[in-house]
Scaffold this motif. Sequence first.
Motif, PDB file in Angstrom:
ATOM      1  N   ALA A   1     -57.086  26.024  -5.259  1.00 48.84           N
ATOM      2  CA  ALA A   1     -55.661  26.213  -5.524  1.00 48.84           C
ATOM      3  C   ALA A   1     -55.132  25.114  -6.422  1.00 48.84           C
ATOM      4  O   ALA A   1     -55.600  23.973  -6.394  1.00 48.84           O
ATOM      5  N   VAL A   2     -54.135  25.474  -7.224  1.00 48.18           N
ATOM      6  CA  VAL A   2     -53.465  24.556  -8.155  1.00 48.18           C
ATOM      7  C   VAL A   2     -51.965  24.783  -8.032  1.00 48.18           C
ATOM      8  O   VAL A   2     -51.534  25.939  -7.918  1.00 48.18           O
ATOM      9  N   PRO A   3     -51.151  23.734  -8.039  1.00 45.30           N
ATOM     10  CA  PRO A   3     -49.702  23.946  -7.954  1.00 45.30           C
ATOM     11  C   PRO A   3     -49.112  24.400  -9.279  1.00 45.30           C
ATOM     12  O   PRO A   3     -49.594  24.025 -10.348  1.00 45.30           O
ATOM     13  N   ILE A   4     -48.082  25.221  -9.201  1.00 44.19           N
ATOM     14  CA  ILE A   4     -47.292  25.575 -10.383  1.00 44.19           C
ATOM     15  C   ILE A   4     -46.066  24.680 -10.358  1.00 44.19           C
ATOM     16  O   ILE A   4     -45.266  24.745  -9.442  1.00 44.19           O
ATOM     17  N   ARG A   5     -45.910  23.829 -11.350  1.00 40.34           N
ATOM     18  CA  ARG A   5     -44.831  22.828 -11.313  1.00 40.34           C
ATOM     19  C   ARG A   5     -44.220  22.593 -12.693  1.00 40.34           C
ATOM     20  O   ARG A   5     -44.384  21.537 -13.287  1.00 40.34           O
ATOM     21  N   PRO A   6     -43.510  23.558 -13.208  1.00 33.49           N
ATOM     22  CA  PRO A   6     -42.827  23.342 -14.491  1.00 33.49           C
ATOM     23  C   PRO A   6     -41.793  22.232 -14.354  1.00 33.49           C
ATOM     24  O   PRO A   6     -41.028  22.203 -13.389  1.00 33.49           O
ATOM     25  N   GLY A   7     -41.802  21.302 -15.298  1.00 36.40           N
ATOM     26  CA  GLY A   7     -40.866  20.193 -15.212  1.00 36.40           C
ATOM     27  C   GLY A   7     -41.228  19.175 -14.150  1.00 36.40           C
ATOM     28  O   GLY A   7     -40.453  18.259 -13.872  1.00 36.40           O
ATOM     29  N   GLY A   8     -42.388  19.328 -13.519  1.00 40.00           N
ATOM     30  CA  GLY A   8     -42.822  18.363 -12.525  1.00 40.00           C
ATOM     31  C   GLY A   8     -42.500  18.736 -11.096  1.00 40.00           C
ATOM     32  O   GLY A   8     -43.009  18.103 -10.168  1.00 40.00           O
ATOM     33  N   LYS A   9     -41.662  19.745 -10.857  1.00 35.84           N
ATOM     34  CA  LYS A   9     -41.291  20.144  -9.499  1.00 35.84           C
ATOM     35  C   LYS A   9     -42.141  21.323  -9.056  1.00 35.84           C
ATOM     36  O   LYS A   9     -42.204  22.346  -9.729  1.00 35.84           O
ATOM     37  N   VAL A  10     -42.790  21.175  -7.897  1.00 36.81           N
ATOM     38  CA  VAL A  10     -43.664  22.238  -7.399  1.00 36.81           C
ATOM     39  C   VAL A  10     -42.836  23.440  -6.969  1.00 36.81           C
ATOM     40  O   VAL A  10     -41.879  23.313  -6.198  1.00 36.81           O
ATOM     41  N   MET A  11     -43.198  24.603  -7.475  1.00 38.84           N
ATOM     42  CA  MET A  11     -42.516  25.840  -7.119  1.00 38.84           C
ATOM     43  C   MET A  11     -43.411  26.756  -6.283  1.00 38.84           C
ATOM     44  O   MET A  11     -42.912  27.538  -5.486  1.00 38.84           O
ATOM     45  N   ALA A  12     -44.709  26.665  -6.494  1.00 34.02           N
ATOM     46  CA  ALA A  12     -45.631  27.561  -5.796  1.00 34.02           C
ATOM     47  C   ALA A  12     -47.046  27.020  -5.970  1.00 34.02           C
ATOM     48  O   ALA A  12     -47.277  26.059  -6.705  1.00 34.02           O
ATOM     49  N   SER A  13     -47.972  27.663  -5.283  1.00 30.40           N
ATOM     50  CA  SER A  13     -49.394  27.380  -5.465  1.00 30.40           C
ATOM     51  C   SER A  13     -50.078  28.660  -5.911  1.00 30.40           C
ATOM     52  O   SER A  13     -49.740  29.748  -5.448  1.00 30.40           O
ATOM     53  N   VAL A  14     -51.034  28.514  -6.808  1.00 33.21           N
ATOM     54  CA  VAL A  14     -51.809  29.671  -7.260  1.00 33.21           C
ATOM     55  C   VAL A  14     -53.266  29.429  -6.883  1.00 33.21           C
ATOM     56  O   VAL A  14     -53.759  28.299  -6.950  1.00 33.21           O
ATOM     57  N   THR A  15     -53.952  30.487  -6.474  1.00 28.56           N
ATOM     58  CA  THR A  15     -55.267  30.309  -5.883  1.00 28.56           C
ATOM     59  C   THR A  15     -56.266  31.360  -6.344  1.00 28.56           C
ATOM     60  O   THR A  15     -55.887  32.455  -6.760  1.00 28.56           O
ATOM     61  N   VAL A  16     -57.529  30.991  -6.267  1.00 27.44           N
ATOM     62  CA  VAL A  16     -58.646  31.924  -6.472  1.00 27.44           C
ATOM     63  C   VAL A  16     -59.589  31.766  -5.293  1.00 27.44           C
ATOM     64  O   VAL A  16     -59.913  30.648  -4.891  1.00 27.44           O
ATOM     65  N   SER A  17     -60.027  32.884  -4.723  1.00 33.50           N
ATOM     66  CA  SER A  17     -60.981  32.855  -3.623  1.00 33.50           C
ATOM     67  C   SER A  17     -62.209  33.668  -4.001  1.00 33.50           C
ATOM     68  O   SER A  17     -62.084  34.736  -4.604  1.00 33.50           O
ATOM     69  N   PHE A  18     -63.387  33.167  -3.649  1.00 34.58           N
ATOM     70  CA  PHE A  18     -64.631  33.845  -4.018  1.00 34.58           C
ATOM     71  C   PHE A  18     -65.703  33.560  -2.979  1.00 34.58           C
ATOM     72  O   PHE A  18     -65.598  32.607  -2.195  1.00 34.58           O
TER      73      PHE A  18
END
Length: 277
Positions: free
Chosen positions: A207-224
């Motif tokens: 998982a990697v955070p989505i943080r436009p402007g430096g503020k975390v808004m969500a996490s995006v993930t890949v599972s395998f």
Amino acid sequence: MRASYPPVEAVRRALEILRIVNRRRITTVGALHLETGLPKPTIVRMLDTLVEEGYVARDNLCGGYRVTRRVRELDAGYEGIAQIIEVARPFAIDLTHRIKWPIGIGTLDGDAIALQFWTGAISPWVHASTLIGNRPNLVSSAMGRAYLAFCGEEERAAAIAAYRANSTAGFTAEQEEEFQLLLAGVRKQGHALRSPQTEPRRNTTVAVPIRPGGKVMASVTVSFFTSAIPRNQMSERVIEPLKDMVRSIETVISFMRNGTPQSPVADARAGDQDFGL
């Protein structure tokens, strides 16, 4: 999606009028007539309705109609997960087609992470119908770890306190200290892996955070499936493509909000939980 019923023309016209008034700042019935081609009586009725509902005001001092502050209510729910999904959707679909594994997006939900978007339906290697609405563990999931590693200190402390209060297994001061060290490692690596003790253990999740402007808004993930990708190929085949996708999402959101793409930032995002989380 195929519409259930034909569109309601009156609604379409009212929205068109509202969009034009919003864009023009100040406009007149005549100007709206020239731009839309709608009959003036129709335009007047639409404007009167919008005035009655509080979205438009007739201002003779300005020489026409203008929007009111109530139009802000129309985007109150947008600059959040709705905006993230709208921007991320084509990127997530593209990445799923390329790497074949599902992409998930989750947001903080009290003492857990709530899965809001998932491309499992187009992944050839996923059998679950959907995971939308699942709430992965905040501490053991990749999404939870990625989010907590990069959010602000106050938000992190509040989330951990909520987790501790609702955790049936307990979360001791010693465990929290170890967890804070783990989060420091996540920040250094720029991505999180879920706990290897999380079921199903045959899966690995990044998982990697989505943080436009430096503020975390969500996490995006890949599972395998762990057996499908050798550990020495994870970075090239999964982690770096995921980070590239997140950078594209952040750039688009930043442009939408500010009119300019955000400056590249040194990525430091690491952690692991259920399928796709």
